[in-house]
Scaffold this motif. Structure first.
Motif, short mmCIF file in Angstrom:
data_model
loop_
_atom_site.label_atom_id
_atom_site.label_comp_id
_atom_site.label_asym_id
_atom_site.label_seq_id
_atom_site.Cartn_x
_atom_site.Cartn_y
_atom_site.Cartn_z
N ASN A 93 0.81 -1.22 0.00
CA ASN A 93 0.00 0.00 0.00
C ASN A 93 0.84 1.27 0.00
OD1 ASN A 93 -2.61 -0.60 -0.43
ND2 ASN A 93 -3.21 -0.67 1.73
N GLU A 94 1.99 1.23 -0.65
CA GLU A 94 2.85 2.41 -0.81
C GLU A 94 2.70 2.92 -2.24
OE1 GLU A 94 6.62 1.05 1.96
OE2 GLU A 94 6.43 0.22 -0.06
N ASN A 95 2.81 4.23 -2.41
CA ASN A 95 2.79 4.80 -3.75
C ASN A 95 4.14 4.53 -4.40
OD1 ASN A 95 0.18 5.96 -3.75
ND2 ASN A 95 0.94 7.57 -2.40
N GLN A 96 4.13 3.78 -5.49
CA GLN A 96 5.36 3.42 -6.18
C GLN A 96 5.27 3.86 -7.63
OE1 GLN A 96 6.48 -0.68 -5.74
NE2 GLN A 96 8.45 -0.39 -6.75
N ASN A 110 6.75 6.20 -2.15
CA ASN A 110 6.26 7.28 -1.29
C ASN A 110 7.06 8.57 -1.48
OD1 ASN A 110 4.17 5.80 -0.16
ND2 ASN A 110 5.47 4.98 1.46
N GLY A 111 7.40 8.86 -2.73
CA GLY A 111 8.06 10.11 -3.06
C GLY A 111 9.57 10.10 -2.91
N VAL A 112 10.19 9.02 -2.47
CA VAL A 112 11.65 8.94 -2.30
C VAL A 112 12.24 8.31 -3.56
CG1 VAL A 112 13.53 8.02 -0.92
CG2 VAL A 112 11.38 8.69 0.19
#
Length: 175
Positions: A93-96, A110-112
């Protein structure tokens, strides 16, 4: 009679050794053979190093392609930002996102942002990459990942293309 015997004896004694010309010819043939064999060996070693360098570059691309395919296969809520960037929710459930930028393949979780290709260890450069999908609702949804890469080995540039098709478990694409 003893003179004839001595001459025959001298001829037999002289035939036991090699003349200087025979030794020079044999040595020359041996040296030429060794030069030819050493050149063959050197060329085989160069070809082997080239093959291993190309294999290493292709292996890096294929490993990253497999990593991307696995993440996409397990992802949901896909969004194609452009043909060079795709974002989704991964299995944790992370934004990738995966994207092609500045001769490299990158991802962000998650933006990294993180580069997937270490340019300090390889001369591999991503020339171009793209994400394609079929939008036909009558067909099984597929995301196609295409990568055109270049690598430099001993001053020569080699191009290759790698492609894979991924079928996500769920696919809701928005543009």
């Amino acid at each position: 009679m003893s003179l004839i015997k001595n001459t025959k004896l001298n001829k037999k004694l002289n035939k036991k050794g090699f003349t200087l010309i025979e030794v020079l010819i044999a040595t020359s043939i041996f040296v030429l053979t060794m030069v030819v064999l050493s050149q063959i060996f050197i060329n085989v070693m160069r070809s082997e190093k080239l093959a291993y360098a190309l294999l290493d570059s292709e292996s890096i691309i294929r490993n990253n392609l497999e990593y991307m395919a696995r993440a996409i296969r397990m992802g949901t809520k896909f969004k194609l930002i452009s043909n060079s960037k795709i974002c989704f929710l991964n299995s944790r459930n992370e934004n990738q996102c995966f994207y092609f930028e500045k001769n490299s393949l990158n991802q962000s979780i998650n933006g990294v942002p993180v580069s997937l290709i270490d340019s300090s260890k390889s001369s591999l450069k991503i020339h171009q990459g793209s994400f394609l999908y079929n939008s036909d609702p009558n067909k099984q949804p597929i995301i196609i990942i295409q990568i055109w890469a270049q690598t430099e080995v001993k001053g020569d540039i080699y191009d290759f293309k790698v492609e894979t098709a991924v079928t996500p478990r769920t696919l809701n694409i928005s543009s």
